[in-house]
Write an enzyme that holds these catalytic residues in place. Structure first.
Site, mmCIF file in Angstrom:
data_model
loop_
_atom_site.group_PDB
_atom_site.id
_atom_site.type_symbol
_atom_site.label_atom_id
_atom_site.label_comp_id
_atom_site.label_asym_id
_atom_site.label_seq_id
_atom_site.Cartn_x
_atom_site.Cartn_y
_atom_site.Cartn_z
ATOM 1 N N LYS A 79 -11.543 -0.114 -1.451
ATOM 2 C CA LYS A 79 -11.622 1.225 -1.521
ATOM 3 C C LYS A 79 -10.968 1.657 -2.836
ATOM 4 C CE LYS A 79 -7.654 1.921 1.643
ATOM 5 N NZ LYS A 79 -7.526 0.850 2.785
ATOM 6 N N ASP B 38 -2.256 6.554 -3.604
ATOM 7 C CA ASP B 38 -1.353 5.931 -2.656
ATOM 8 C C ASP B 38 -0.785 4.619 -3.771
ATOM 9 O OD1 ASP B 38 -3.417 3.899 -2.591
ATOM 10 O OD2 ASP B 38 -2.636 3.163 -0.720
ATOM 11 N N ASP C 296 -5.646 2.639 -3.966
ATOM 12 C CA ASP C 296 -7.188 2.565 -2.999
ATOM 13 C C ASP C 296 -7.276 3.779 -2.096
ATOM 14 O OD1 ASP C 296 -5.067 1.857 -1.315
ATOM 15 O OD2 ASP C 296 -6.125 -0.116 -0.841
ATOM 16 N N ARG C 297 -6.337 4.641 -2.017
ATOM 17 C CA ARG C 297 -6.620 5.681 -1.084
ATOM 18 C C ARG C 297 -6.708 6.923 -1.906
ATOM 19 N NH1 ARG C 297 -3.185 5.633 4.469
ATOM 20 N NH2 ARG C 297 -3.786 3.360 5.165
ATOM 21 N N SER D 14 0.691 -1.220 0.020
ATOM 22 C CA SER D 14 -0.018 0.141 0.091
ATOM 23 C C SER D 14 0.838 1.265 -0.008
ATOM 24 C CB SER D 14 -0.899 -0.081 1.257
ATOM 25 O OG SER D 14 -2.075 0.828 1.221
ATOM 26 N N HIS D 15 0.900 2.128 0.957
ATOM 27 C CA HIS D 15 1.365 3.456 1.084
ATOM 28 C C HIS D 15 2.747 3.346 2.034
ATOM 29 C CE1 HIS D 15 -0.970 2.554 4.584
ATOM 30 N NE2 HIS D 15 -0.255 3.519 5.255
ATOM 31 N N ASP E 159 -0.973 1.611 -4.173
ATOM 32 C CA ASP E 159 -1.655 0.553 -4.898
ATOM 33 C C ASP E 159 -3.266 0.979 -5.293
ATOM 34 O OD1 ASP E 159 -2.556 0.700 -2.114
ATOM 35 O OD2 ASP E 159 -3.382 -1.272 -2.103
HETATM 36 C C1 G1P Z 1 -4.524 1.482 8.231
HETATM 37 C C2 G1P Z 1 -5.592 2.456 8.462
HETATM 38 C C3 G1P Z 1 -6.949 1.505 7.821
HETATM 39 C C4 G1P Z 1 -6.620 0.945 6.526
HETATM 40 C C5 G1P Z 1 -5.467 0.114 6.473
HETATM 41 C C6 G1P Z 1 -5.139 -0.380 5.129
HETATM 42 O O1 G1P Z 1 -4.375 0.433 9.160
HETATM 43 O O2 G1P Z 1 -5.695 2.947 9.632
HETATM 44 O O3 G1P Z 1 -8.026 2.302 7.910
HETATM 45 O O4 G1P Z 1 -7.830 0.101 6.212
HETATM 46 O O5 G1P Z 1 -4.304 0.844 6.953
HETATM 47 O O6 G1P Z 1 -4.942 0.635 4.122
HETATM 48 P P1 G1P Z 1 -3.707 0.496 10.541
HETATM 49 O O7 G1P Z 1 -2.221 0.706 10.309
HETATM 50 O O8 G1P Z 1 -4.408 1.565 11.529
HETATM 51 O O9 G1P Z 1 -4.255 -0.806 10.949
HETATM 52 ZN ZN ZN Z 2 -3.215 1.309 -0.295
#
Ligand code: G1P
Ligand code: ZN
Length: 544
Positions: free
Chosen positions: A377, A277, A281-282, A113-114, A279
């Site tokens: 998302k 981000d 999704d954000r 992800s990010h 991948d």
């Molecule tokens: C974080 C975000 C959560 C999201 C996840 C994946 O998870 O808070 O809302 O679904 O990234 O993108 P966390 O690190 O808080 O468990």
């Molecule tokens: Zn992501």
């Protein structure tokens, strides 16, 4: 068929977190590590006869090698067909769409992800099931259990795979199709939104930028915004996916998108800015003056105005938000007379509600918004939704938000993260906090007094799946809320997240909320003894 069988000494750290298994790239590159996790997935959800698997990822370092490994292991496990995005690319929402559109059994998405990428960054593997959504916790727990008891992993050694060439080849008994990662997703977007109206907006002198952060959305945004919607070339910045995201942090956060934020401020500020981000999704939505739309507000606004968009013209069935997300959407749901569900953190909890038709839209405070068009998302979907609304309403970003606050009031929001904690003390901190919930009511701190405090537990209203210990919520008077939980996406150590929100009625909606949130922050530190128990004077990252 030449299937090689490799013995493995099982690993004990393959429990998926909020969103798949995420570890340092080096851990994932250890011999057998990726393979053990993928084998556990394939054994826990073995392919049905004739089944298809979708494979792709966010383009990060090690993604290509990992994709080839997944394809060969899927072939060895008996998959009849694997569809893999060209260059091993597929955004998370595009992968979800492909599962649904092709009737695939699942998807393996190679992404952290990010989180930063590269040899010193992170890597990750997510598994999505036939609905297109992230595997439910019952399955991720089974995968974890399997990973600890694995004897070997299996790989098909026959056949060539050229991830850069569109077309079909055979790997053992499996048809491997390298597909264009963008078109099906772009077609889906075009079917949801009023593209002629957005085209009209972009042709009217409206100026925007989308920051792809050298991550996966570059090709998707270029196709949608520049090719299909006619935005000028250069509208998409940092458009080329790079294995290390150009050394950046692919997180749509003002701090990580300095170029975008510069374009959104000053006398020549653009009308609209957005970012996604790693991948895809954000999403982050920015108005002129660097006005960042809070994700909780965004979900509430999209819900309130959904019927302006072709796909949602019939209204929404219901809405859901993760527990720590601001309660702005609840206020809209009440006004619309539809349900608003409060779920644990992580997209997987929305999937059953969408499958059952109980919700149309959902979102999280962590820059995540989406709908039942896929089961993830979706960053670009949110950007197009916003553009569609601006075109339909004929106002700017700030005006749209102000209008919303004037009608519903405002849930001013901030998230404070204490990063780099050691796991033991962080867990002890949460235990201590849980220990003081019973006699919390009535406790006063600053301008607030505690109405009620609990540890959030959830029972899925559709399938009865349960989750306890999902975060401590403290409800306050005047109307405010503090939530404490530990992150489930880190690749090492622990992060405490403290979520602060306070309600401002319509007449105070455009007040500077900083002082209110500062007071709430002080209360959050006092209530939980953050200073004494964690030895931290201040959070390391503040968002909002
Ligand atoms: C974080 C975000 C959560 C999201 C996840 C994946 O998870 O808070 O809302 O679904 O990234 O993108 P966390 O690190 O808080 O468990
Ligand atoms: Zn992501």
């Amino acid at each position: 068929m030449p299937i090689a069988v490799h013995a493995v000494t099982p690993f004990d750290d393959q429990r998926p977190g909020t969103s798949g298994l995420r570890k340092s790239t080096r851990r994932f590159m250890q011999p057998g590590y990726l393979q053990a996790f993928v084998q556990a997935i394939l054994e826990c959800d073995p392919p049905d006869p004739g089944a298809t698997l979708i494979v792709g990822g966010d383009g990060r370092f090690f993604g290509r090698e990992a994709a080839e490994t997944v394809v060969r292991m899927a072939a060895a496990a008996g998959y009849a067909r694997v569809k893999v995005g060209r260059g091993a690319l597929l955004s998370t929402p595009a992968a979800s769409n492909l599962v649904r559109a092709t009737g695939a059994q699942g998807a393996v998405i190679l992404s952290a992800s990010h989180n930063p990428g590269g040899p010193d960054g992170d890597f990750g593997v997510k598994y999505n099931t036939a609905s297109g959504g992230p595997a439910p916790e019952s399955l991720t727990e089974a995968i974890f259990a399997r990973s600890k008891a694995l004897a070997d992993w299996r790989v098909e050694t026959d056949g060539e795979i050229d991830l850069d060439r569109l077309g079909e080849t055979r790997v053992g008994g499996c048809a491997v199709e390298v597909i264009d990662p963008v078109t099906a997703y772009a077609d889906l977007m075009e079917s949801l939104f009023d593209f002629p109206a957005i085209r009209g907006l972009l042709a009217s002198g409206f100026r925007m930028r989308f920051d792809a952060m050298h991550a996966v959305t570059g090709p998707y945004a270029t196709e949608l915004l520049e090719r299909r919607l006619g935005a000028p070339a250069g509208t998409v910045m940092n458009a080329t996916p790079l294995p290390d995201f150009g050394g950046g942090h692919p997180d749509p956060h003002p701090e990580h998108a300095p170029g975008l934020m510069a374009a959104m401020t000053g006398p020549d500020a653009l009308d609209f800015g957005a970012a996604s981000d790693g991948d895809g999704d954000r999403n982050m939505i920015v108005g002129p003056g660097g006005f960042v739309v809070s994700p909780g507000d965004s979900l509430a606004i999209l819900t309130a105005l959904a019927d302006r968009v072709p796909a949602y013209a019939g209204g929404v069935a219901g809405v859901a938000r993760s527990m720590p997300t601001a309660r702005a959407a609840d206020r809209v749901a009440r006004a619309l007379g539809v349900d608003c569900f409060e779920t644990p953190t992580g997209w997987k909890w929305f999937v059953s509600l969408m499958d059952a038709g109980r919700i149309t839209l959902c979102g999280e405070e962590s820059f995540g918004t989406g709908s039942n068009h896929v089961r993830e998302k979706d960053g670009l979907w949110a950007v197009l939704f916003w553009l569609n609304l601006l075109a339909a309403e004929g106002v700017g970003v700030r005006e749209l938000v102000m209008r919303h606050w004037t009608r519903f009031g405002r849930d001013a929001y901030r998230r404070e993260d204490y990063e780099g904690l050691e796991t033991g003390p962080a867990e002890a901190f949460m235990q201590a906090l849980r220990g003081r919930l019973d006699d919390a009511a009535g406790r006063a701190s600053g301008p607030f007094s505690v109405v009620r405090a609990d540890d959030f537990a959830y029972v899925d209203p559709v399938d009865g799946a349960g989750a306890a210990g999902q975060g401590v919520r403290v409800m306050l008077s005047p109307d405010a809320r503090i939530t404490y939980r530990l992150s489930g996406t880190g690749s090492s150590g622990a992060t405490l997240r403290v979520y602060l929100e306070t309600y401002l009625p319509p007449e105070r909606a455009d007040a500077d909320a900083a002082a209110d949130l500062d007071a709430l922050s002080a209360t959050s530190r006092a209530f939980a003894d953050v200073g004494d128990l964690l030895g931290r004077e201040a959070p390391s990252v503040v968002t909002g």
